[in-house]
Design a protein around this motif. Structure first.
Motif, PDB file in Angstrom:
ATOM      1  N   PHE A 193      49.046   7.251  18.631  1.00  0.00           N
ATOM      2  CA  PHE A 193      50.454   8.494  18.847  1.00  0.00           C
ATOM      3  C   PHE A 193      51.593   6.865  19.340  1.00  0.00           C
ATOM      4  CE2 PHE A 193      46.926  10.887  19.744  1.00  0.00           C
ATOM      5  CZ  PHE A 193      46.662  11.429  17.449  1.00  0.00           C
ATOM      6  N   GLY A 194      51.383   5.886  20.202  1.00  0.00           N
ATOM      7  CA  GLY A 194      52.490   5.376  20.759  1.00  0.00           C
ATOM      8  C   GLY A 194      53.095   5.997  22.305  1.00  0.00           C
ATOM      9  N   LYS A 195      54.610   5.461  22.530  1.00  0.00           N
ATOM     10  CA  LYS A 195      54.671   6.334  23.313  1.00  0.00           C
ATOM     11  C   LYS A 195      55.253   8.091  22.935  1.00  0.00           C
ATOM     12  CE  LYS A 195      59.031   5.711  26.152  1.00  0.00           C
ATOM     13  NZ  LYS A 195      60.611   4.662  26.677  1.00  0.00           N
ATOM     14  N   PRO A 196      55.491   8.734  24.335  1.00  0.00           N
ATOM     15  CA  PRO A 196      55.496   9.826  24.128  1.00  0.00           C
ATOM     16  C   PRO A 196      56.960  10.404  24.443  1.00  0.00           C
ATOM     17  CG  PRO A 196      54.670   9.972  26.148  1.00  0.00           C
ATOM     18  CD  PRO A 196      54.160   8.492  25.297  1.00  0.00           C
ATOM     19  N   GLU A 197      57.320  11.704  24.042  1.00  0.00           N
ATOM     20  CA  GLU A 197      58.870  10.998  23.899  1.00  0.00           C
ATOM     21  C   GLU A 197      59.385  11.956  25.370  1.00  0.00           C
ATOM     22  OE1 GLU A 197      59.860  14.796  21.511  1.00  0.00           O
ATOM     23  OE2 GLU A 197      60.724  13.916  19.466  1.00  0.00           O
ATOM     24  N   SER A 198      58.415  12.182  25.971  1.00  0.00           N
ATOM     25  CA  SER A 198      58.282  12.778  27.999  1.00  0.00           C
ATOM     26  C   SER A 198      57.062  12.760  27.862  1.00  0.00           C
ATOM     27  CB  SER A 198      59.017  13.990  27.748  1.00  0.00           C
ATOM     28  OG  SER A 198      58.685  14.985  27.651  1.00  0.00           O
ATOM     29  N   ALA A 199      57.154  12.579  29.424  1.00  0.00           N
ATOM     30  CA  ALA A 199      55.000  13.011  29.918  1.00  0.00           C
ATOM     31  C   ALA A 199      56.163  13.013  31.719  1.00  0.00           C
ATOM     32  CB  ALA A 199      55.070  11.218  30.053  1.00  0.00           C
ATOM     33  N   SER A 200      54.962  14.193  32.400  1.00  0.00           N
ATOM     34  CA  SER A 200      54.937  14.955  33.589  1.00  0.00           C
ATOM     35  C   SER A 200      53.569  14.348  34.266  1.00  0.00           C
ATOM     36  CB  SER A 200      55.769  16.204  33.583  1.00  0.00           C
ATOM     37  OG  SER A 200      55.285  16.990  32.747  1.00  0.00           O
ATOM     38  N   TYR A 201      53.415  14.445  35.303  1.00  0.00           N
ATOM     39  CA  TYR A 201      52.561  14.418  36.097  1.00  0.00           C
ATOM     40  C   TYR A 201      52.096  15.478  37.324  1.00  0.00           C
ATOM     41  CZ  TYR A 201      48.501  12.212  38.095  1.00  0.00           C
ATOM     42  OH  TYR A 201      46.733  12.436  39.296  1.00  0.00           O
ATOM     43  N   TRP A 202      51.070  16.439  37.692  1.00  0.00           N
ATOM     44  CA  TRP A 202      50.872  17.593  38.503  1.00  0.00           C
ATOM     45  C   TRP A 202      49.728  16.924  39.066  1.00  0.00           C
ATOM     46  CZ3 TRP A 202      54.633  21.019  38.707  1.00  0.00           C
ATOM     47  CH2 TRP A 202      55.328  21.340  38.113  1.00  0.00           C
ATOM     48  N   ALA A 203      49.893  16.970  40.256  1.00  0.00           N
ATOM     49  CA  ALA A 203      48.746  15.656  40.910  1.00  0.00           C
ATOM     50  C   ALA A 203      48.140  16.326  41.984  1.00  0.00           C
ATOM     51  CB  ALA A 203      48.705  14.419  41.358  1.00  0.00           C
ATOM     52  N   ASN A 204      46.973  16.499  42.322  1.00  0.00           N
ATOM     53  CA  ASN A 204      46.322  17.104  43.884  1.00  0.00           C
ATOM     54  C   ASN A 204      46.491  16.120  44.894  1.00  0.00           C
ATOM     55  OD1 ASN A 204      45.619  19.988  42.780  1.00  0.00           O
ATOM     56  ND2 ASN A 204      43.561  18.774  41.535  1.00  0.00           N
ATOM     57  N   LEU A 205      46.448  15.803  45.428  1.00  0.00           N
ATOM     58  CA  LEU A 205      47.281  14.829  46.755  1.00  0.00           C
ATOM     59  C   LEU A 205      46.320  15.171  47.737  1.00  0.00           C
ATOM     60  CD1 LEU A 205      51.170  14.965  46.629  1.00  0.00           C
ATOM     61  CD2 LEU A 205      49.250  13.236  45.156  1.00  0.00           C
ATOM     62  N   GLY A 206      45.253  13.390  47.817  1.00  0.00           N
ATOM     63  CA  GLY A 206      44.536  13.282  49.253  1.00  0.00           C
ATOM     64  C   GLY A 206      46.094  13.970  50.942  1.00  0.00           C
ATOM     65  N   PHE A 207      45.059  13.694  52.055  1.00  0.00           N
ATOM     66  CA  PHE A 207      45.735  13.747  53.374  1.00  0.00           C
ATOM     67  C   PHE A 207      46.767  12.492  53.339  1.00  0.00           C
ATOM     68  CE2 PHE A 207      42.136  10.959  53.395  1.00  0.00           C
ATOM     69  CZ  PHE A 207      42.441   9.490  53.871  1.00  0.00           C
ATOM     70  N   ASN A 208      46.146  11.224  52.497  1.00  0.00           N
ATOM     71  CA  ASN A 208      47.444   9.924  52.660  1.00  0.00           C
ATOM     72  C   ASN A 208      48.252   9.823  51.342  1.00  0.00           C
ATOM     73  OD1 ASN A 208      45.933   9.745  50.976  1.00  0.00           O
ATOM     74  ND2 ASN A 208      45.027   6.871  51.046  1.00  0.00           N
ATOM     75  N   GLY A 209      48.201  11.361  50.819  1.00  0.00           N
ATOM     76  CA  GLY A 209      49.327  11.140  49.612  1.00  0.00           C
ATOM     77  C   GLY A 209      48.785  10.457  48.121  1.00  0.00           C
ATOM     78  N   VAL A 210      47.367  10.082  48.460  1.00  0.00           N
ATOM     79  CA  VAL A 210      47.027  10.004  46.869  1.00  0.00           C
ATOM     80  C   VAL A 210      47.086  10.928  46.342  1.00  0.00           C
ATOM     81  CG1 VAL A 210      44.845   9.282  47.646  1.00  0.00           C
ATOM     82  CG2 VAL A 210      45.202   7.569  45.859  1.00  0.00           C
ATOM     83  N   ASP A 211      46.710  10.732  44.703  1.00  0.00           N
ATOM     84  CA  ASP A 211      46.360  11.284  43.850  1.00  0.00           C
ATOM     85  C   ASP A 211      44.400  11.535  43.517  1.00  0.00           C
ATOM     86  OD1 ASP A 211      47.016   8.863  42.292  1.00  0.00           O
ATOM     87  OD2 ASP A 211      46.599   9.877  40.671  1.00  0.00           O
ATOM     88  N   THR A 212      44.016  12.428  43.979  1.00  0.00           N
ATOM     89  CA  THR A 212      42.869  12.329  43.720  1.00  0.00           C
ATOM     90  C   THR A 212      42.183  12.942  42.453  1.00  0.00           C
ATOM     91  OG1 THR A 212      42.663  14.496  45.109  1.00  0.00           O
ATOM     92  CG2 THR A 212      42.280  12.503  46.824  1.00  0.00           C
ATOM     93  N   SER A 213      43.449  13.634  42.261  1.00  0.00           N
ATOM     94  CA  SER A 213      43.045  14.019  40.962  1.00  0.00           C
ATOM     95  C   SER A 213      44.396  15.031  40.025  1.00  0.00           C
ATOM     96  CB  SER A 213      42.049  15.346  40.150  1.00  0.00           C
ATOM     97  OG  SER A 213      42.230  16.346  41.385  1.00  0.00           O
ATOM     98  N   GLY A 214      44.801  15.228  38.473  1.00  0.00           N
ATOM     99  CA  GLY A 214      45.330  15.625  37.964  1.00  0.00           C
ATOM    100  C   GLY A 214      45.621  15.491  36.707  1.00  0.00           C
ATOM    101  N   THR A 215      47.544  15.643  36.091  1.00  0.00           N
ATOM    102  CA  THR A 215      47.164  16.244  34.822  1.00  0.00           C
ATOM    103  C   THR A 215      48.581  15.657  34.839  1.00  0.00           C
ATOM    104  OG1 THR A 215      45.846  17.902  34.586  1.00  0.00           O
ATOM    105  CG2 THR A 215      47.158  17.719  32.561  1.00  0.00           C
ATOM    106  N   VAL A 216      48.232  14.196  33.708  1.00  0.00           N
ATOM    107  CA  VAL A 216      49.327  13.936  32.690  1.00  0.00           C
ATOM    108  C   VAL A 216      49.763  14.749  31.955  1.00  0.00           C
ATOM    109  CG1 VAL A 216      50.324  12.011  31.519  1.00  0.00           C
ATOM    110  CG2 VAL A 216      49.688  11.472  33.276  1.00  0.00           C
ATOM    111  N   ILE A 217      51.325  15.529  31.346  1.00  0.00           N
ATOM    112  CA  ILE A 217      51.423  15.947  30.140  1.00  0.00           C
ATOM    113  C   ILE A 217      52.476  15.191  28.999  1.00  0.00           C
ATOM    114  CG2 ILE A 217      52.393  18.218  29.102  1.00  0.00           C
ATOM    115  CD1 ILE A 217      51.689  19.939  32.203  1.00  0.00           C
TER     116      ILE A 217
END
Length: 318
Positions: A193-217
């Motif tokens: 579908f190509g590039k979206p109009e907008s995108a955001s990321y909601w992540a679960n962060l580990g002890f060092n700030g890394v995203d261990t899981s998450g969802t892009v909308i």
């Protein structure tokens, strides 16, 4: 075709294993490893019949090779790919392509100026099943919902919980679920579908700030796409594309696209067009074919998807 490999980790070893087993027409001519990994590099060279082990990158770039396959940690992808292009080498660059969109644009600018072949090693984009999804999209009508999930409990996560941080969970190496697993979901959606109009990321962060899981909308003109990637929990990986006249479902993770189901008018059909058991088989078959036919238009086609994904990553991580 001759290939030099940069790196000695899991992905590099997987690539060399596949090429050694399935593609005798592709010669592995050299491998680059850090000085501290020389012994491992020598073991890999003996295992895969590689003539030259280099701990100096300039020495590897001086070898007679058609492509340099860059498979080291995410953080240095740009540096190693740029140097290879400047040395006049074609490049296959592991995902995620670069750290930033501007870096990706610079690499493609250099490649196009020099008419070099530059590919991002995203396996799904080279698969017949991906082309089948594209071909069948009009059948399901206007799309309204896209959902992708690639969740896999990481073999390194238990170590991480004990504060033993591998590069895959190290923010300094640009590890994390988004760039490791979810990037496949982003490539499926952007490839279709190509590039979206907008995108955001909601992540679960580990002890060092890394995203261990998450969802892009991601918001497109007629639909919303959600892309979930997880390294801290498991579950059935699958993707749905829902339209007004039917749906398309990918069974399993998007890096393999092993099986696709299409439902239109209540009739469900299953497509399994991929010919290689290994998910990387079509990638190397396609790149070899494109290079031999000098089909540079394919480089530009894959460039557009890489840049769309990099634009998404840029937006959700700024």
């Amino acid at each position: 075709m001759k290939i030099s490999v940069v790196g000695s980790g899991m992905i590099a070893t997987e690539v060399m294993t596949l090429l050694n087993a399935e593609f005798p027409q592709i010669e592995l001519v050299s491998i680059f490893v850090r000085p501290g990994s020389l012994e491992k590099g020598q073991q890999l060279a003996a295992r895969f019949n590689i003539a030259k082990v280099c701990t100096d990158y300039d020495e590897l770039l001086a070898q007679d090779a058609d492509f340099v396959y860059v498979a080291n940690v995410n953080k240095v992808h740009f540096e190693y790919a740029k140097k290879a292009l400047q040395a006049g080498r074609n490049v296959i660059l592991e995902k995620p392509f670069c750290s930033t969109l501007s870096q990706a644009e610079e690499l493609f600018r250099i490649a196009e100026e020099k008419k070099l072949y530059l590919f991002e090693a995203v396996s799904l984009l080279f698969m017949p099943n991906f082309e089948s999804i594209k071909a069948n999209l009009p059948r399901i009508g206007r799309v309204h919902i896209v959902e992708c999930n690639y969740s896999q409990y990481s073999s390194r996560y238990d170590r991480y919980l004990n504060h033993d941080v591998a590069p895959a969970f190290d923010p300094a190496c640009e590890g994390g679920a988004l760039r490791d697993l979810n990037v496949y979901n982003l490539n499926l959606v952007a490839g279709l579908f190509g590039k979206p109009e907008s995108a955001s990321y909601w992540a679960n962060l580990g002890f060092n700030g890394v995203d261990t899981s998450g969802t892009v909308i991601m918001k497109y003109p007629t639909f919303v796409a959600t892309c979930t990637g997880a390294k801290d929990c498991g579950g059935p990986s699958m993707s749905f594309i829902q339209g007004e006249k039917g749906w398309i479902m990918v069974e399993g993770a998007n890096n393999a696209l092993a099986s696709v189901k299409i439902s239109v008018g209540g009739q469900v059909e299953t497509i399994r067009s991929n010919r290689y058991a290994h998910r990387l088989g079509h990638e190397f078959e396609a790149i070899m074919d494109i290079y031999e036919r000098k089909d540079y238009e394919q480089v530009l086609k894959h460039r557009d998807t890489s840049l769309a994904v990099m634009a998404i990553l840029n937006e959700v991580t700024k």
